[in-house]
Design a protein around this motif. Structure first.
Motif, PDB file in Angstrom:
ATOM      1  N   ASP A  40       0.854  -1.238  -0.037  1.00 41.18           N
ATOM      2  CA  ASP A  40       0.068   0.042  -0.009  1.00 41.18           C
ATOM      3  C   ASP A  40       0.934   1.197  -0.135  1.00 41.18           C
ATOM      4  N   VAL A  41       1.189   1.848  -1.138  1.00 41.37           N
ATOM      5  CA  VAL A  41       1.975   3.051  -1.173  1.00 41.37           C
ATOM      6  C   VAL A  41       1.516   4.361  -0.911  1.00 41.37           C
ATOM      7  N   THR A  42       0.220   4.294  -0.260  1.00 41.75           N
ATOM      8  CA  THR A  42      -0.283   5.432   0.199  1.00 41.75           C
ATOM      9  C   THR A  42       0.235   5.737   1.550  1.00 41.75           C
ATOM     10  N   SER A  43       0.917   4.697   2.127  1.00 36.50           N
ATOM     11  CA  SER A  43       1.761   4.934   3.566  1.00 36.50           C
ATOM     12  C   SER A  43       3.162   4.949   3.320  1.00 36.50           C
ATOM     13  N   ALA A  44       3.927   6.094   3.925  1.00 35.80           N
ATOM     14  CA  ALA A  44       5.308   5.928   3.689  1.00 35.80           C
ATOM     15  C   ALA A  44       5.799   4.641   4.101  1.00 35.80           C
ATOM     16  N   ASP A  45       5.493   3.839   5.079  1.00 39.84           N
ATOM     17  CA  ASP A  45       6.110   2.524   5.299  1.00 39.84           C
ATOM     18  C   ASP A  45       5.795   1.532   3.972  1.00 39.84           C
ATOM     19  N   GLY A  46       4.509   1.709   3.306  1.00 41.31           N
ATOM     20  CA  GLY A  46       4.412   0.666   2.508  1.00 41.31           C
ATOM     21  C   GLY A  46       5.302   1.247   1.248  1.00 41.31           C
ATOM     22  N   ALA A  47       5.262   2.640   1.062  1.00 39.87           N
ATOM     23  CA  ALA A  47       5.915   3.038  -0.152  1.00 39.87           C
ATOM     24  C   ALA A  47       7.586   2.829   0.163  1.00 39.87           C
ATOM     25  N   THR A  48       8.001   2.877   1.221  1.00 37.09           N
ATOM     26  CA  THR A  48       9.420   2.483   1.552  1.00 37.09           C
ATOM     27  C   THR A  48       9.671   1.004   1.132  1.00 37.09           C
ATOM     28  N   ALA A  49       8.859  -0.009   1.624  1.00 41.04           N
ATOM     29  CA  ALA A  49       9.056  -1.236   1.381  1.00 41.04           C
ATOM     30  C   ALA A  49       8.806  -1.638  -0.293  1.00 41.04           C
ATOM     31  N   ALA A  50       8.052  -1.024  -0.807  1.00 36.70           N
ATOM     32  CA  ALA A  50       8.266  -1.397  -2.250  1.00 36.70           C
ATOM     33  C   ALA A  50       9.228  -0.722  -2.988  1.00 36.70           C
ATOM     34  N   CYS A  51       9.699   0.304  -2.337  1.00 38.62           N
ATOM     35  CA  CYS A  51      10.816   0.999  -3.198  1.00 38.62           C
ATOM     36  C   CYS A  51      12.167   0.479  -2.828  1.00 38.62           C
ATOM     37  N   ALA A  52      12.226  -0.427  -1.677  1.00 34.08           N
ATOM     38  CA  ALA A  52      13.513  -0.787  -1.356  1.00 34.08           C
ATOM     39  C   ALA A  52      14.380  -1.559  -2.564  1.00 34.08           C
ATOM     40  N   GLY A  53      15.728  -1.199  -2.409  1.00 34.18           N
ATOM     41  CA  GLY A  53      16.660  -1.646  -3.568  1.00 34.18           C
ATOM     42  C   GLY A  53      16.423  -1.092  -4.779  1.00 34.18           C
ATOM     43  N   ALA A  54      15.693  -0.262  -4.983  1.00 39.48           N
ATOM     44  CA  ALA A  54      15.551   0.484  -6.383  1.00 39.48           C
ATOM     45  C   ALA A  54      16.470   1.339  -6.722  1.00 39.48           C
ATOM     46  N   GLY A  55      16.780   1.382  -8.094  1.00 38.86           N
ATOM     47  CA  GLY A  55      17.571   2.164  -8.604  1.00 38.86           C
ATOM     48  C   GLY A  55      16.806   3.444  -9.337  1.00 38.86           C
ATOM     49  N   VAL A  56      15.647   3.003  -9.918  1.00 38.41           N
ATOM     50  CA  VAL A  56      14.742   3.914 -10.555  1.00 38.41           C
ATOM     51  C   VAL A  56      13.197   3.581 -10.106  1.00 38.41           C
ATOM     52  N   VAL A  57      12.430   4.668  -9.474  1.00 41.34           N
ATOM     53  CA  VAL A  57      10.941   4.247  -9.077  1.00 41.34           C
ATOM     54  C   VAL A  57      10.308   5.031 -10.234  1.00 41.34           C
ATOM     55  N   TYR A  58       9.066   4.344 -10.855  1.00 36.04           N
ATOM     56  CA  TYR A  58       8.102   4.900 -11.596  1.00 36.04           C
ATOM     57  C   TYR A  58       6.654   5.032 -10.816  1.00 36.04           C
ATOM     58  N   HIS A  59       6.500   6.358 -10.515  1.00 42.14           N
ATOM     59  CA  HIS A  59       5.155   6.488  -9.875  1.00 42.14           C
ATOM     60  C   HIS A  59       3.981   6.669 -10.821  1.00 42.14           C
ATOM     61  N   CYS A  60       3.370   5.440 -11.127  1.00 48.00           N
ATOM     62  CA  CYS A  60       2.271   5.301 -11.929  1.00 48.00           C
ATOM     63  C   CYS A  60       1.045   4.999 -11.129  1.00 48.00           C
ATOM     64  N   ALA A  61       1.156   5.038  -9.898  1.00 43.69           N
ATOM     65  CA  ALA A  61      -0.290   4.800  -9.057  1.00 43.69           C
ATOM     66  C   ALA A  61      -0.969   6.192  -9.122  1.00 43.69           C
ATOM     67  N   ALA A  62      -2.102   5.984  -8.678  1.00 41.90           N
ATOM     68  CA  ALA A  62      -3.060   7.195  -8.675  1.00 41.90           C
ATOM     69  C   ALA A  62      -4.489   6.690  -7.837  1.00 41.90           C
TER      70      ALA A  62
END
Length: 316
Positions: free
Chosen positions: A53-75
């Motif tokens: 759930d990327v509406t929370s900072a914890d959820g977004a941080t978990a989702a992005c962990a280890g990324a070099g590039v993040v594409y924010h296509c959520a809405a």
């Protein structure tokens, strides 16, 4: 880390834009994590799927962990943009920053407000409607974070889109599915005003270009699209490619107001009717001058691919 092994994370991978970005990254041989809320997605082989759930900072941080590039296509849903979109984007910014990843935001054109000339990235944020102000707020906040050194950011902007998987658009279900079902295809707005339309795979190519090129950092970019068409021209292509007799009509302002009494999404379109009753055209010169030509898909070819997708979906 080499480009082939660097992890690219796509947030909102269950939506039309996110899914197409995943496909473009896979075609380029990139390592991909596709994220949506449920963690259930049909993806190409080799793609990691994650539920968060990327509406929370914890959820977004978990989702992005280890990324070099993040594409924010959520809405959020269209009728919840005003209350939810900015907070979601702030959570995503924190997640990308925690990963020290570059953040590419799939943006649109609402922030400009009514225009009288083709839109360029240098235009002021003149929108006065709530959704336009939210879009402007998010863009300003992300670019300020870039300037502050918090996270690398690039914004990729497109007009209304269509393409395989593109259902929630003025050129989506009400056009393609309606035509294939023998119903009247409806264009929202004046049939005879030129309008830029972005084909989803072309938009995805542009977003990934921004993600992989440092020259994109800290700026907003209009992603190239094929030449503008009037609604009438676009619908004529749809019926010609489908091999069906033309059955189409416009949803004018009066009808929009009437339908809006029972449909909040249609009601919200009234805020941006200036996108429907006059030319609404993008200028992507800055992108082309910087990165070189981005070959765009001719509308007849793009429409044909979109019709094929809708046929398959309707026959399931």
């Amino acid at each position: 880390m080499s480009a082939g092994s660097e992890l690219h994370v796509v947030l909102g991978a269950g939506g039309a834009v996110g899914r197409t970005v995943v496909e473009e990254l896979v075609a380029r041989g990139r390592r991909v994590r596709a994220v949506n809320r449920s963690g259930r997605l049909p993806v190409p082989d080799g793609v990691e799927v994650m539920g968060s759930d990327v509406t929370s900072a914890d959820g977004a941080t978990a989702a992005c962990a280890g990324a070099g590039v993040v594409y924010h296509c959520a809405a959020p849903a269209y009728d919840r943009w005003v209350n939810e979109f900015a907070a979601m984007t702030e959570a995503v910014r924190k997640g990308a920053a925690a990963a020290a990843a570059k953040l590419v935001f799939a943006d649109n054109l609402y922030m400009y407000g009514p225009v009288t000339t083709p839109m360029t990235e240098g235009m002021p944020d003149a929108a006065r409607n709530p959704r336009g102000r939210v879009r402007a707020e998010m863009a300003r906040s992300l670019l300020a974070a870039h300037r502050a050194g918090d996270v690398r950011v690039a914004l990729g902007r497109a007009s209304d889109y269509y393409g395989p998987g593109g259902t929630n658009s003025i050129a989506g279900t009400n056009v393609f599915a309606a035509a294939l079902r023998g119903k009247v295809a409806r264009w929202v707005g004046d049939l005879d005003q030129p309008h830029s339309l972005s084909y989803l795979p072309d938009f995805a190519k542009g977003l990934v270009t921004l993600g992989e090129d440092a020259r994109a950092d800290g700026l907003a970019w209009h992603i190239p699209a094929s030449a503008p068409l009037t609604g009438r021209q676009f619908l004529e292509i749809v019926f010609a490619q489908a091999g069906l007799p033309e059955k189409y009509a416009a949803v004018g302002r009066t009808m929009q107001r009437s339908l809006g009494l029972v449909n909040p999404t249609v009601r919200a379109l009234g805020e941006t009717w200036y996108q429907r009753d006059r030319p609404f055209v993008t200028d992507a010169t800055k992108f082309t001058d910087t990165f070189g030509p981005l070959p765009t898909t001719p509308h007849p070819q793009a429409v044909d691919a979109t019709l094929a997708w809708f046929r398959t979906t309707l026959n399931r």
